[in-house]
Design a protein around this motif. Structure first.
Motif, mmCIF file in Angstrom:
data_model
loop_
_atom_site.group_PDB
_atom_site.id
_atom_site.type_symbol
_atom_site.label_atom_id
_atom_site.label_comp_id
_atom_site.label_asym_id
_atom_site.label_seq_id
_atom_site.Cartn_x
_atom_site.Cartn_y
_atom_site.Cartn_z
ATOM 1 N N PHE A 52 0.813 -1.223 0.000
ATOM 2 C CA PHE A 52 0.000 0.000 0.000
ATOM 3 C C PHE A 52 0.846 1.273 0.000
ATOM 4 C CE2 PHE A 52 -2.917 -3.269 1.418
ATOM 5 C CZ PHE A 52 -4.113 -2.932 0.802
ATOM 6 N N ASP A 53 2.155 1.088 -0.164
ATOM 7 C CA ASP A 53 3.072 2.233 -0.272
ATOM 8 C C ASP A 53 2.944 3.166 0.938
ATOM 9 O OD1 ASP A 53 5.026 3.685 -1.468
ATOM 10 O OD2 ASP A 53 3.674 4.853 -2.750
ATOM 11 N N LEU A 54 3.011 2.582 2.135
ATOM 12 C CA LEU A 54 2.819 3.355 3.364
ATOM 13 C C LEU A 54 4.091 4.097 3.754
ATOM 14 C CD1 LEU A 54 0.827 0.821 5.598
ATOM 15 C CD2 LEU A 54 -0.040 2.569 4.034
ATOM 16 N N GLN A 55 3.888 5.184 4.514
ATOM 17 C CA GLN A 55 5.048 5.921 5.042
ATOM 18 C C GLN A 55 5.206 5.753 6.546
ATOM 19 O OE1 GLN A 55 4.385 9.829 3.461
ATOM 20 N NE2 GLN A 55 4.910 9.113 1.415
ATOM 21 N N ARG A 56 4.144 5.265 7.197
ATOM 22 C CA ARG A 56 4.210 5.096 8.661
ATOM 23 C C ARG A 56 3.530 3.797 9.077
ATOM 24 N NH1 ARG A 56 3.714 9.978 12.182
ATOM 25 N NH2 ARG A 56 1.612 9.396 12.640
ATOM 26 N N ILE A 57 4.256 3.028 9.902
ATOM 27 C CA ILE A 57 3.686 1.807 10.474
ATOM 28 C C ILE A 57 4.074 1.752 11.949
ATOM 29 C CG2 ILE A 57 3.613 0.422 8.356
ATOM 30 C CD1 ILE A 57 6.282 -0.856 9.236
ATOM 31 N N CYS A 58 3.424 0.855 12.690
ATOM 32 C CA CYS A 58 3.775 0.703 14.108
ATOM 33 C C CYS A 58 3.750 -0.766 14.508
ATOM 34 C CB CYS A 58 2.777 1.487 14.977
ATOM 35 S SG CYS A 58 3.089 1.300 16.739
ATOM 36 N N LEU A 59 4.811 -1.187 15.190
ATOM 37 C CA LEU A 59 4.842 -2.515 15.817
ATOM 38 C C LEU A 59 4.843 -2.286 17.320
ATOM 39 C CD1 LEU A 59 7.387 -4.566 13.688
ATOM 40 C CD2 LEU A 59 5.029 -5.241 14.197
ATOM 41 N N THR A 60 3.811 -2.779 18.005
ATOM 42 C CA THR A 60 3.697 -2.473 19.434
ATOM 43 C C THR A 60 4.634 -3.323 20.285
ATOM 44 O OG1 THR A 60 1.575 -3.610 19.131
ATOM 45 C CG2 THR A 60 1.487 -1.325 19.747
ATOM 46 N N ASP A 61 4.984 -4.515 19.837
ATOM 47 C CA ASP A 61 5.900 -5.363 20.606
ATOM 48 C C ASP A 61 7.349 -4.895 20.385
ATOM 49 O OD1 ASP A 61 6.253 -8.075 22.097
ATOM 50 O OD2 ASP A 61 7.686 -8.125 20.438
ATOM 51 N N GLU A 62 8.068 -4.659 21.512
ATOM 52 C CA GLU A 62 9.418 -4.080 21.432
ATOM 53 C C GLU A 62 10.399 -4.968 20.659
ATOM 54 O OE1 GLU A 62 11.117 -1.151 22.218
ATOM 55 O OE2 GLU A 62 9.024 -0.591 22.057
ATOM 56 N N ASP A 63 10.401 -6.274 20.944
ATOM 57 C CA ASP A 63 11.341 -7.184 20.264
ATOM 58 C C ASP A 63 11.066 -7.199 18.761
ATOM 59 O OD1 ASP A 63 12.423 -7.745 22.671
ATOM 60 O OD2 ASP A 63 11.294 -9.608 22.992
ATOM 61 N N ALA A 64 9.790 -7.263 18.435
ATOM 62 C CA ALA A 64 9.417 -7.301 17.007
ATOM 63 C C ALA A 64 9.850 -6.013 16.317
ATOM 64 C CB ALA A 64 7.903 -7.488 16.875
ATOM 65 N N GLY A 75 12.340 5.605 3.519
ATOM 66 C CA GLY A 75 11.087 6.372 3.472
ATOM 67 C C GLY A 75 9.985 5.811 4.340
ATOM 68 N N LEU A 76 10.204 4.661 4.984
ATOM 69 C CA LEU A 76 9.165 4.087 5.838
ATOM 70 C C LEU A 76 9.535 4.321 7.300
ATOM 71 C CD1 LEU A 76 6.568 2.399 6.141
ATOM 72 C CD2 LEU A 76 7.994 0.339 6.097
ATOM 73 N N LYS A 77 8.650 5.000 8.025
ATOM 74 C CA LYS A 77 8.917 5.286 9.435
ATOM 75 C C LYS A 77 8.252 4.217 10.309
ATOM 76 C CE LYS A 77 8.573 8.840 12.962
ATOM 77 N NZ LYS A 77 7.966 10.074 13.400
ATOM 78 N N LEU A 78 9.050 3.653 11.226
ATOM 79 C CA LEU A 78 8.527 2.601 12.107
ATOM 80 C C LEU A 78 8.342 3.158 13.515
ATOM 81 C CD1 LEU A 78 7.824 -0.373 12.764
ATOM 82 C CD2 LEU A 78 10.277 -0.783 13.083
ATOM 83 N N LEU A 79 7.108 3.195 13.971
ATOM 84 C CA LEU A 79 6.808 3.639 15.333
ATOM 85 C C LEU A 79 6.732 2.409 16.232
ATOM 86 C CD1 LEU A 79 3.918 6.013 14.240
ATOM 87 C CD2 LEU A 79 6.200 6.755 14.980
ATOM 88 N N GLY A 80 6.781 2.639 17.565
ATOM 89 C CA GLY A 80 6.760 1.491 18.471
ATOM 90 C C GLY A 80 5.969 1.761 19.735
ATOM 91 N N GLY A 81 5.528 0.686 20.344
ATOM 92 C CA GLY A 81 4.864 0.757 21.645
ATOM 93 C C GLY A 81 3.502 1.431 21.611
ATOM 94 N N THR A 82 2.959 1.625 22.787
ATOM 95 C CA THR A 82 1.631 2.247 22.920
ATOM 96 C C THR A 82 1.656 3.691 22.420
ATOM 97 O OG1 THR A 82 1.582 1.046 24.997
ATOM 98 C CG2 THR A 82 -0.260 2.474 24.581
ATOM 99 N N GLU A 83 2.785 4.377 22.692
ATOM 100 C CA GLU A 83 2.877 5.782 22.248
ATOM 101 C C GLU A 83 2.869 5.839 20.725
ATOM 102 O OE1 GLU A 83 5.926 4.386 23.719
ATOM 103 O OE2 GLU A 83 4.582 4.199 25.426
ATOM 104 N N GLY A 84 3.559 4.880 20.118
ATOM 105 C CA GLY A 84 3.604 4.818 18.649
ATOM 106 C C GLY A 84 2.217 4.569 18.069
ATOM 107 N N LEU A 85 1.459 3.706 18.760
ATOM 108 C CA LEU A 85 0.105 3.391 18.288
ATOM 109 C C LEU A 85 -0.789 4.632 18.382
ATOM 110 C CD1 LEU A 85 -1.127 0.766 17.239
ATOM 111 C CD2 LEU A 85 -2.047 0.351 19.523
ATOM 112 N N ASP A 86 -0.629 5.374 19.476
ATOM 113 C CA ASP A 86 -1.404 6.613 19.647
ATOM 114 C C ASP A 86 -1.019 7.635 18.574
ATOM 115 O OD1 ASP A 86 -2.477 5.412 21.807
ATOM 116 O OD2 ASP A 86 -1.547 6.685 23.321
#
Ligand code: NAD
Ligand code: MG
Length: 389
Positions: A52-64, A75-86
């Motif tokens: 889907f040619d995304l620019q932002r994703i989030c994995l909530t599990d730290e190890d993952a 060009g793909l930004k990876l967010l993490g944790g609950t704050e990343g999900l918010d």
């Protein structure tokens, strides 16, 4: 709806998530995915980001998240944790956030999305059961809409048709009854996780499949309906409908009943919520009347399915009791799926937790989350005493 609508999908790798992706693929002119999250499955999420040619994703599990960080394309930004999900839930370009994560983890991003004025297509029911008051108030304060996406609530939403609430007598949520609909309590006492995971009609994630087998799912949905439609508990009925074709009904004051029918696939509800108020061709076969079709209805048996009774009691008590019901259920279902406790122990754990928690009206979200944590501690301790030998 003229312009296309930008969608953030939280819980993209789950059962609801996969169905939502089918809808996004079918309607690229109407819906555009701009963000997606998963808990642990980094490879599946990266594949979605690529497609889907995304620019932002989030994995909530730290190890993952750490593992996926090494595989990120430019060009793909990876967010993490609950704050990343918010943060993902408040993506500036998003118009609607589909919350399809499982469990109370859905509460924080739901509030984040609504706080930033995004409409929320809410498949996750635990958020409303735990924090219904806060969710509804946040939506109202920010002029954001909650689009009911659980199939029963989406059906009610469709049946109501935006008419005045005072013309509604009651709403009737249908329940398949799950795999143990006609089983005796003695027989249900011995069921394994594998048996509970065999739902007759629906293909869903493991937690909600067990919730359907205990009928805690319908209990959660009664509480969910109370918040979505501002109904009193007495106005929310449950009827067993084993074919799962009528997804719910609304009875108006003149006695007329309006129902919504479609085959047991979540795509109908998800697409309705994402495109509302527009409609477009669906992605699954429709109900066919070329062969004989029988639709059966019967009252639920609260003796054999005590979770239904417990949910009603929690709703009547109010305060933190619905959150306690939900938290204890989450703890007990996880223990059952890990073969640590038996099937009836799920209801016992909920009942014990409701009895042990001192009920109170949560003064704020922090207080509510503290009650949720306390209920989890009580439920875990109790579940240990019920451990299978
Ligand atoms: P699932 O287990 O198949 O998928 C859950 C998704 O949430 C996955 O993408 C997973 O990576 C993510 N996730 C898991 N734990 C998380 C956490 N702690 N934090 C953030 N993300 C997490 O579940 P599902 O069956 O798709 O159900 C999702 C929600 O929708 C549930 O609340 C369920 O009650 C509700 N719902 C599901 C269905 C259905 O048909 N599956 C129908 C109605 C309502
Ligand atoms: Mg449902």
């Amino acid at each position: 709806m003229s312009a296309s609508r930008n969608v953030v999908l939280l819980g993209a790798t789950g059962s609801i998530g996969e169905n939502a992706l089918r809808i996004l693929r079918a309607h690229p002119d109407k819906l555009r995915l701009v963000g997606a999250s998963a808990h642990r499955n980094g490879d599946a999420l990266l594949a979605i980001a690529k497609e889907f040619d995304l620019q932002r994703i989030c994995l909530t599990d730290e190890d993952a998240r750490h593992e996926a960080a090494n595989k990120l394309p430019n060009g793909l930004k990876l967010l993490g944790g609950t704050e990343g999900l918010d943060e993902l839930a408040s993506t500036e370009t998003a118009d609607v956030v589909l919350v399809a994560v499982v469990g109370t983890a859905g509460l924080s991003p739901t509030l984040a999305a609504l706080s930033s004025g995004k409409d929320v297509a809410l498949a996750n029911k635990e958020a409303l059961v735990t924090g219904g008051k806060f969710v509804v108030e946040t939506a109202e304060a920010n002029g954001a809409c909650i689009l009911p996406t659980d199939s029963e609530h989406n059906a009610v939403f469709q049946c109501l048709g935006g008419g005045p609430a005072k013309q509604v007598e009651k709403i009737i949520l249908t329940a398949s009854g799950g795999p143990f609909l006609d089983w005796s309590s003695d027989r249900m006492a011995k069921v394994s996780p594998e048996e509970a995971l065999q739902h007759p009609n629906w293909s869903m994630g493991p937690k909600i499949t067990v919730d359907s087998a205990t009928m805690a799912n319908k209990g959660l949905e009664i509480i969910e309906a109370r918040w979505l439609f501002d109904m009193s508990p007495e106005q929310i009925e449950v009827v067993i409908h084993p074919q799962s074709i009528v997804h719910s009904l609304v009875q108006f004051v003149d006695g007329s009943l309006i129902a919504q029918l479609s085959p047991p696939s979540m795509t109908f509800a998800i697409q309705h919520a994402l495109l509302f108020p527009e409609r477009a061709p669906g992605v699954d076969d429709t109900v066919s009347f070329t062969d004989p079709l029988s639709l059966d209805f019967q009252p639920p048996d609260v003796e054999r399915f005590p979770c239904l009774r417990l949910a009603r009691e929690a709703l009547a008590e109010g305060g933190v009791s619905p959150a306690t019901f939900n938290a204890a259920n989450e703890v007990a279902v996880a223990a059952f799926l890990e073969n640590r406790i038996g099937f009836p122990s799920i209801a016992h754990t909920i009942e014990h937790s409701l009895e042990s928690m001192k009920n109170r009206e949560p003064i704020n979200l922090e207080d509510l989350l503290a009650a949720d944590a306390e209920a989890r501690r009580i439920a875990s301790t109790h579940a240990e005493t019920l451990t299978l030998s």
